[in-house]
Design a protein around this motif. Structure first.
Motif, PDB file in Angstrom:
ATOM      1  N   GLN A 167      38.938  -0.071 -40.507  1.00  0.00           N
ATOM      2  CA  GLN A 167      37.556  -0.003 -41.019  1.00  0.00           C
ATOM      3  C   GLN A 167      37.108  -1.373 -41.539  1.00  0.00           C
ATOM      4  N   ALA A 168      38.044  -2.126 -42.130  1.00  0.00           N
ATOM      5  CA  ALA A 168      37.684  -3.464 -42.630  1.00  0.00           C
ATOM      6  C   ALA A 168      37.349  -4.398 -41.469  1.00  0.00           C
ATOM      7  N   LEU A 169      38.124  -4.305 -40.386  1.00  0.00           N
ATOM      8  CA  LEU A 169      37.827  -5.132 -39.207  1.00  0.00           C
ATOM      9  C   LEU A 169      36.470  -4.737 -38.625  1.00  0.00           C
ATOM     10  N   ALA A 170      36.209  -3.430 -38.587  1.00  0.00           N
ATOM     11  CA  ALA A 170      34.926  -2.948 -38.057  1.00  0.00           C
ATOM     12  C   ALA A 170      33.775  -3.432 -38.931  1.00  0.00           C
ATOM     13  N   LYS A 171      33.981  -3.391 -40.248  1.00  0.00           N
ATOM     14  CA  LYS A 171      32.935  -3.847 -41.174  1.00  0.00           C
ATOM     15  C   LYS A 171      32.665  -5.342 -40.965  1.00  0.00           C
ATOM     16  N   GLY A 172      33.756  -6.111 -40.836  1.00  0.00           N
ATOM     17  CA  GLY A 172      33.605  -7.553 -40.607  1.00  0.00           C
ATOM     18  C   GLY A 172      32.837  -7.834 -39.324  1.00  0.00           C
ATOM     19  N   ALA A 173      33.133  -7.060 -38.279  1.00  0.00           N
ATOM     20  CA  ALA A 173      32.438  -7.252 -36.997  1.00  0.00           C
ATOM     21  C   ALA A 173      30.964  -6.871 -37.124  1.00  0.00           C
ATOM     22  N   ARG A 174      30.721  -5.721 -37.775  1.00  0.00           N
ATOM     23  CA  ARG A 174      29.320  -5.280 -37.949  1.00  0.00           C
ATOM     24  C   ARG A 174      28.526  -6.312 -38.753  1.00  0.00           C
ATOM     25  N   ASP A 175      29.158  -6.855 -39.797  1.00  0.00           N
ATOM     26  CA  ASP A 175      28.464  -7.845 -40.636  1.00  0.00           C
ATOM     27  C   ASP A 175      28.031  -9.057 -39.816  1.00  0.00           C
ATOM     28  N   LEU A 176      28.752  -9.303 -38.706  1.00  0.00           N
ATOM     29  CA  LEU A 176      28.419 -10.453 -37.851  1.00  0.00           C
ATOM     30  C   LEU A 176      27.561 -10.028 -36.656  1.00  0.00           C
ATOM     31  N   GLY A 177      27.063  -8.804 -36.699  1.00  0.00           N
ATOM     32  CA  GLY A 177      26.083  -8.386 -35.689  1.00  0.00           C
ATOM     33  C   GLY A 177      26.600  -7.473 -34.594  1.00  0.00           C
ATOM     34  N   ALA A 178      27.916  -7.221 -34.554  1.00  0.00           N
ATOM     35  CA  ALA A 178      28.436  -6.329 -33.511  1.00  0.00           C
ATOM     36  C   ALA A 178      27.967  -4.890 -33.783  1.00  0.00           C
ATOM     37  N   VAL A 179      27.846  -4.127 -32.699  1.00  0.00           N
ATOM     38  CA  VAL A 179      27.351  -2.747 -32.817  1.00  0.00           C
ATOM     39  C   VAL A 179      28.473  -1.790 -32.419  1.00  0.00           C
ATOM     40  N   ILE A 180      28.673  -0.751 -33.238  1.00  0.00           N
ATOM     41  CA  ILE A 180      29.711   0.244 -32.947  1.00  0.00           C
ATOM     42  C   ILE A 180      29.051   1.608 -32.785  1.00  0.00           C
ATOM     43  N   HIS A 181      29.324   2.255 -31.649  1.00  0.00           N
ATOM     44  CA  HIS A 181      28.827   3.613 -31.426  1.00  0.00           C
ATOM     45  C   HIS A 181      30.004   4.566 -31.488  1.00  0.00           C
ATOM     46  N   ARG A 182      30.026   5.428 -32.514  1.00  0.00           N
ATOM     47  CA  ARG A 182      31.049   6.471 -32.609  1.00  0.00           C
ATOM     48  C   ARG A 182      30.559   7.705 -31.866  1.00  0.00           C
ATOM     49  N   ARG A 183      31.486   8.626 -31.602  1.00  0.00           N
ATOM     50  CA  ARG A 183      31.140   9.866 -30.891  1.00  0.00           C
ATOM     51  C   ARG A 183      30.458   9.553 -29.558  1.00  0.00           C
ATOM     52  N   THR A 184      30.932   8.520 -28.881  1.00  0.00           N
ATOM     53  CA  THR A 184      30.328   8.101 -27.615  1.00  0.00           C
ATOM     54  C   THR A 184      31.431   7.872 -26.589  1.00  0.00           C
ATOM     55  N   ARG A 185      31.726   8.887 -25.828  1.00  0.00           N
ATOM     56  CA  ARG A 185      32.806   8.803 -24.834  1.00  0.00           C
ATOM     57  C   ARG A 185      32.311   8.087 -23.577  1.00  0.00           C
ATOM     58  N   VAL A 186      33.117   7.158 -23.078  1.00  0.00           N
ATOM     59  CA  VAL A 186      32.825   6.528 -21.787  1.00  0.00           C
ATOM     60  C   VAL A 186      33.278   7.487 -20.701  1.00  0.00           C
ATOM     61  N   THR A 187      32.385   7.761 -19.766  1.00  0.00           N
ATOM     62  CA  THR A 187      32.709   8.739 -18.719  1.00  0.00           C
ATOM     63  C   THR A 187      32.918   8.091 -17.350  1.00  0.00           C
ATOM     64  N   SER A 188      32.318   6.907 -17.120  1.00  0.00           N
ATOM     65  CA  SER A 188      32.580   6.234 -15.843  1.00  0.00           C
ATOM     66  C   SER A 188      32.243   4.752 -15.933  1.00  0.00           C
ATOM     67  N   LEU A 189      32.858   3.988 -15.027  1.00  0.00           N
ATOM     68  CA  LEU A 189      32.628   2.545 -14.943  1.00  0.00           C
ATOM     69  C   LEU A 189      32.326   2.207 -13.488  1.00  0.00           C
ATOM     70  N   ARG A 190      31.329   1.358 -13.298  1.00  0.00           N
ATOM     71  CA  ARG A 190      30.983   0.970 -11.925  1.00  0.00           C
ATOM     72  C   ARG A 190      30.608  -0.504 -11.941  1.00  0.00           C
TER      73      ARG A 190
END
Ligand code: FAD
Length: 215
Positions: free
Chosen positions: A155-178
């Motif tokens: 959570q601390a790493l996630a907070k540090g990343a968010r503070d620098l502008g990164a975006v985290i989407h929880r409850r978001t499953r990747v279903t395919s890659l193309r």
């Protein structure tokens, strides 16, 4: 969800969140992490969180040293406690082969300025008076060893990343890659589609499943 990102990380365990944090620290922008459940819902939740410094590979030793230094400063940087505690460890040698290994690692540790000391039975007793020392010829004292709370550290790493502008989407499953002809990736999720220049598979135990999506 935004439609584009420079880089998408799939998986919100400690590996994915650490990558997100370190790229953000390096100045990367337009970073997105997608986690199908909650952060740390995978192996990270189950980890004991031991942070030893006893490694035959020099590069792994460097990583371990960096990790414990990071865990100790992340709270001040992010405001999120990591739960790191330094307690030190003593490993024991009962034969010459084990002692030779200790001496080898002592030399290797000096090369990267990592505390590692081969000590005798009297020093072991003074550090840990309850230890039974029959047959013990030496100990390896690694004072930087400790343990951290894997969930809080993530959570601390996630907070540090968010503070620098990164975006985290929880409850978001990747279903395919193309992959498109221009080599960008179309990442489909249960919550929408995002196009990325780079996709990182940090899905841990599920990495094979996610890898198979790439063909
Ligand atoms: C019992 C146990 C004890 C351990 N003890 C220690 C220890 O003392 N010290 C130590 O250093 N290590 C320890 N480990 C190892 C450590 O837990 C793992 O190496 C580490 O947690 C792996 O992190 P990760 O981010 O790679 O994977 P994970 O934590 O598994 O993260 C992967 C994430 O990807 C997500 N995901 C999967 N598929 C998708 C998808 N399609 N879309 C979106 N998200 C997806 C999952 O939900 C999960 O959150 C231990 C492990 C266990 C099981």
């Amino acid at each position: 969800m935004q439609s584009h990102a420079r880089l998408v990380v799939i998986g919100g365990g400690i590996a994915g969140c650490s990558l997100l944090y370190h790229l953000a620290k390096l100045g990367w922008r337009d970073l997105v992490l997608l986690e199908r459940n909650e952060l740390t819902a995978g192996s990270t939740w189950h980890a004991a969180g031991n942070t030893p410094h006893f490694e035959t590979s020099l590069n792994m030793s460097r990583i371990q040293k960096y990790g414990t230094e990071l865990y100790q400063r992340l709270e001040a940087e992010t405001g999120q406690p990591t739960g790191f505690h330094r307690c030190g460890s003593i490993r024991i040698a009962q034969d010459r082969d084990r002692l030779d290994q200790f001496r080898h690692l002592e030399g290797q540790s000096k090369a990267i300025d990592l505390a590692f000391e081969v000590i005798g039975p009297n020093e072991i007793r003074s550090l840990y008076p309850l230890m039974e020392l029959d047959g013990v010829i030496a100990g390896a004292w690694t004072p930087q060893d400790g343990y951290t709370d894997p969930s809080s550290t993530t959570q601390a790493l996630a907070k540090g990343a968010r503070d620098l502008g990164a975006v985290i989407h929880r409850r978001t499953r990747v279903t395919s890659l193309r992959q498109k002809p221009d080599r960008h990736w179309i990442v489909e999720t249960e919550d929408g589609t995002i196009e990325a220049e780079i996709v990182v598979n940090a899905a841990g135990t599920w990495a094979r499943e996610v890898g198979a999506m790439a063909g």
